[in-house]
Design a protein around this motif. Structure first.
Motif, PDB file in Angstrom:
ATOM      1  N   ARG A 252       0.839  -1.194   0.000  1.00  0.00           N
ATOM      2  CA  ARG A 252       0.000   0.000   0.000  1.00  0.00           C
ATOM      3  C   ARG A 252       0.882   1.256   0.000  1.00  0.00           C
ATOM      4  N   SER A 253       0.773   2.040  -1.048  1.00  0.00           N
ATOM      5  CA  SER A 253       1.601   3.246  -1.148  1.00  0.00           C
ATOM      6  C   SER A 253       1.295   4.222  -0.022  1.00  0.00           C
ATOM      7  N   GLU A 254       0.028   4.240   0.449  1.00  0.00           N
ATOM      8  CA  GLU A 254      -0.351   5.159   1.524  1.00  0.00           C
ATOM      9  C   GLU A 254       0.379   4.824   2.815  1.00  0.00           C
ATOM     10  N   THR A 255       0.603   3.522   3.045  1.00  0.00           N
ATOM     11  CA  THR A 255       1.279   3.087   4.267  1.00  0.00           C
ATOM     12  C   THR A 255       2.757   3.459   4.230  1.00  0.00           C
ATOM     13  N   TYR A 256       3.432   3.130   3.128  1.00  0.00           N
ATOM     14  CA  TYR A 256       4.860   3.454   3.036  1.00  0.00           C
ATOM     15  C   TYR A 256       5.081   4.954   2.963  1.00  0.00           C
ATOM     16  N   LYS A 257       4.087   5.690   2.491  1.00  0.00           N
ATOM     17  CA  LYS A 257       4.213   7.146   2.411  1.00  0.00           C
ATOM     18  C   LYS A 257       4.452   7.756   3.793  1.00  0.00           C
ATOM     19  N   LEU A 258       3.937   7.109   4.853  1.00  0.00           N
ATOM     20  CA  LEU A 258       4.176   7.597   6.209  1.00  0.00           C
ATOM     21  C   LEU A 258       5.664   7.542   6.538  1.00  0.00           C
ATOM     22  N   VAL A 259       6.332   6.473   6.097  1.00  0.00           N
ATOM     23  CA  VAL A 259       7.775   6.327   6.335  1.00  0.00           C
ATOM     24  C   VAL A 259       8.534   7.407   5.570  1.00  0.00           C
ATOM     25  N   GLU A 260       8.152   7.628   4.322  1.00  0.00           N
ATOM     26  CA  GLU A 260       8.812   8.661   3.514  1.00  0.00           C
ATOM     27  C   GLU A 260       8.620  10.052   4.126  1.00  0.00           C
ATOM     28  N   THR A 261       7.412  10.306   4.600  1.00  0.00           N
ATOM     29  CA  THR A 261       7.122  11.602   5.197  1.00  0.00           C
ATOM     30  C   THR A 261       7.961  11.827   6.447  1.00  0.00           C
ATOM     31  N   PHE A 262       8.064  10.816   7.299  1.00  0.00           N
ATOM     32  CA  PHE A 262       8.839  10.936   8.531  1.00  0.00           C
ATOM     33  C   PHE A 262      10.296  11.268   8.232  1.00  0.00           C
ATOM     34  N   ASN A 263      10.845  10.654   7.173  1.00  0.00           N
ATOM     35  CA  ASN A 263      12.259  10.832   6.850  1.00  0.00           C
ATOM     36  C   ASN A 263      12.559  12.085   6.043  1.00  0.00           C
ATOM     37  N   HIS A 264      11.646  12.485   5.164  1.00  0.00           N
ATOM     38  CA  HIS A 264      11.967  13.539   4.211  1.00  0.00           C
ATOM     39  C   HIS A 264      11.092  14.784   4.296  1.00  0.00           C
ATOM     40  N   ARG A 265       9.938  14.674   4.956  1.00  0.00           N
ATOM     41  CA  ARG A 265       9.057  15.833   5.108  1.00  0.00           C
ATOM     42  C   ARG A 265       8.506  15.826   6.531  1.00  0.00           C
ATOM     43  N   SER A 266       9.420  15.845   7.490  1.00  0.00           N
ATOM     44  CA  SER A 266       9.038  15.604   8.878  1.00  0.00           C
ATOM     45  C   SER A 266       8.045  16.629   9.422  1.00  0.00           C
ATOM     46  N   SER A 267       8.048  17.854   8.872  1.00  0.00           N
ATOM     47  CA  SER A 267       7.106  18.856   9.363  1.00  0.00           C
ATOM     48  C   SER A 267       5.663  18.484   9.027  1.00  0.00           C
ATOM     49  N   GLU A 268       5.478  17.574   8.056  1.00  0.00           N
ATOM     50  CA  GLU A 268       4.140  17.137   7.661  1.00  0.00           C
ATOM     51  C   GLU A 268       3.718  15.852   8.359  1.00  0.00           C
ATOM     52  N   PHE A 269       4.640  15.262   9.123  1.00  0.00           N
ATOM     53  CA  PHE A 269       4.364  13.950   9.723  1.00  0.00           C
ATOM     54  C   PHE A 269       3.320  14.052  10.823  1.00  0.00           C
ATOM     55  N   LYS A 270       2.375  13.107  10.826  1.00  0.00           N
ATOM     56  CA  LYS A 270       1.315  13.063  11.830  1.00  0.00           C
ATOM     57  C   LYS A 270       1.445  11.802  12.682  1.00  0.00           C
ATOM     58  N   TYR A 271       1.581  11.991  13.972  1.00  0.00           N
ATOM     59  CA  TYR A 271       1.578  10.860  14.898  1.00  0.00           C
ATOM     60  C   TYR A 271       0.331  10.010  14.699  1.00  0.00           C
ATOM     61  N   MET A 272      -0.794  10.679  14.562  1.00  0.00           N
ATOM     62  CA  MET A 272      -2.071   9.983  14.518  1.00  0.00           C
ATOM     63  C   MET A 272      -2.165   9.011  13.351  1.00  0.00           C
ATOM     64  N   SER A 273      -1.440   9.289  12.268  1.00  0.00           N
ATOM     65  CA  SER A 273      -1.492   8.411  11.095  1.00  0.00           C
ATOM     66  C   SER A 273      -0.903   7.038  11.400  1.00  0.00           C
ATOM     67  N   VAL A 274       0.122   7.009  12.253  1.00  0.00           N
ATOM     68  CA  VAL A 274       0.721   5.724  12.641  1.00  0.00           C
ATOM     69  C   VAL A 274      -0.297   4.902  13.429  1.00  0.00           C
ATOM     70  N   ILE A 275      -0.970   5.557  14.388  1.00  0.00           N
ATOM     71  CA  ILE A 275      -1.986   4.866  15.181  1.00  0.00           C
ATOM     72  C   ILE A 275      -3.113   4.363  14.280  1.00  0.00           C
ATOM     73  N   ALA A 276      -3.556   5.209  13.355  1.00  0.00           N
ATOM     74  CA  ALA A 276      -4.648   4.831  12.460  1.00  0.00           C
ATOM     75  C   ALA A 276      -4.269   3.621  11.616  1.00  0.00           C
ATOM     76  N   GLU A 277      -3.022   3.580  11.147  1.00  0.00           N
ATOM     77  CA  GLU A 277      -2.568   2.453  10.332  1.00  0.00           C
ATOM     78  C   GLU A 277      -2.517   1.173  11.156  1.00  0.00           C
ATOM     79  N   LEU A 278      -2.085   1.291  12.414  1.00  0.00           N
ATOM     80  CA  LEU A 278      -2.062   0.122  13.289  1.00  0.00           C
ATOM     81  C   LEU A 278      -3.468  -0.395  13.532  1.00  0.00           C
TER      82      LEU A 278
END
Length: 296
Positions: A252-278
């Motif tokens: 799922r591209s949406e799931t891996y996108k969270l990893v990319e965001t954390f590493n390369h666009r950290s100001s856009e990273f949402k904690y809540m997205s990790v919980i939602a994916e879990l």
């Protein structure tokens, strides 16, 4: 669906406040720190830091206050983590744990030969090696897996581009966040509160060791782990290991996108997205004891 929880805590924890008696004074940010439901586990180290290096302690409290000012659900924690890593790459996630006979019981350069007699299994099939690996570790209190070569290829390729990620571990108090950082084929985990209170000297609490020596010939990658039992038990370590495959081996591209965001666009990273994916994956429920095998 995402379970309803209290407002995001400044340390990235979704949990109700739980104050602990500490004996520490109440300087700027300290009261909020003590409200962290996982503070009790780190109290001694925090007190020691405050006594021995008050300037460092105050600096980290200020850093926490900066994080607290961010909009709920957002984090610049990735920038902070990378900053700490750049200052002390050799010891980030490994201080006190990378040498043999260290306090945490972690092993430096833990080779496959130190675990398995590679020469003896070369003539065996991948399925036979998998059975040997699983049988050996099933009697041990640890996490282990036999990962298909194709899946590890995907994980490894992504780990080169995105070497760190924020994982959420379900606990009774809520979710505790852990940062996972790749170092070669080792994946080191330490809690977010541990990083924020100890900075670049924060020790690893879990290390996943991946062994690709048999990948080309047998089509499998062996994995095992070491953990600090003061902070994690097997089913909790298993949950973190499962999340590595959830986020790094996903289709799922949406799931891996969270990893990319954390590493390369950290100001856009949402904690809540990790919980939602879990929650969506089923890994975000109440943790259950496992047999220690991360079946792949």
């Amino acid at each position: 669906a995402l379970r309803s929880r209290a407002a995001l805590r400044p340390l990235g924890l979704l949990a109700p406040p739980c104050r602990e008696a500490t004996g520490l004074g109440q300087g700027p940010g300290e009261a909020a720190l003590e409200e962290n439901p996982f503070y009790g586990k780190y109290r001694d180290k925090i007190q020691e830091l405050r006594r021995s290096s008050p300037d460092v302690f105050e600096s980290r409290m200020e850093k926490r206050n900066e994080v607290k000012k961010q909009p709920v659900g957002y984090s610049k924690q990735g920038e902070f983590i990378r900053c700490m890593e750049e200052k002390a790459r050799p010891i980030f996630f490994g201080e006190g744990l990378g040498t043999k006979a260290s306090k945490g019981g972690f092993t430096r350069d833990k080779t496959l030969d130190s675990v398995l007699n590679v020469e003896m299994v070369k003539e065996k099939s991948a399925e036979e090696i998998k059975q040997i690996w699983n049988q050996y570790f099933s009697a041990k209190d640890t996490v282990y897996a036999v990962i298909p070569a194709e899946k590890f290829d995907l994980i490894w390729k992504r780990a080169q581009k995105c070497p760190s990620f924020l994982y959420a571990l379900p606990r009774k108090e809520g979710y505790e966040f852990f940062v996972g950082q790749w170092s070669g084929t080792e994946l080191h985990f330490t809690s977010l509160i541990n990083i924020q209170t100890q900075g670049e000297t924060a020790p690893s609490q879990l290390v996943l060791y991946h062994y690709p020596e048999l990948q080309k010939e047998k089509g499998i990658v062996l994995m095992t782990a070491e953990m600090d039992s003061k902070f994690l038990v097997v089913h909790e370590a298993q949950c973190l290991a499962n999340q590595v495959q959830l986020f790094y081996a996903t289709d799922r591209s949406e799931t891996y996108k969270l990893v990319e965001t954390f590493n390369h666009r950290s100001s856009e990273f949402k904690y809540m997205s990790v919980i939602a994916e879990l929650e969506q994956s089923g890994l975000g429920g109440e943790p259950r004891p496992s047999q220690g095998s991360n079946k792949s």
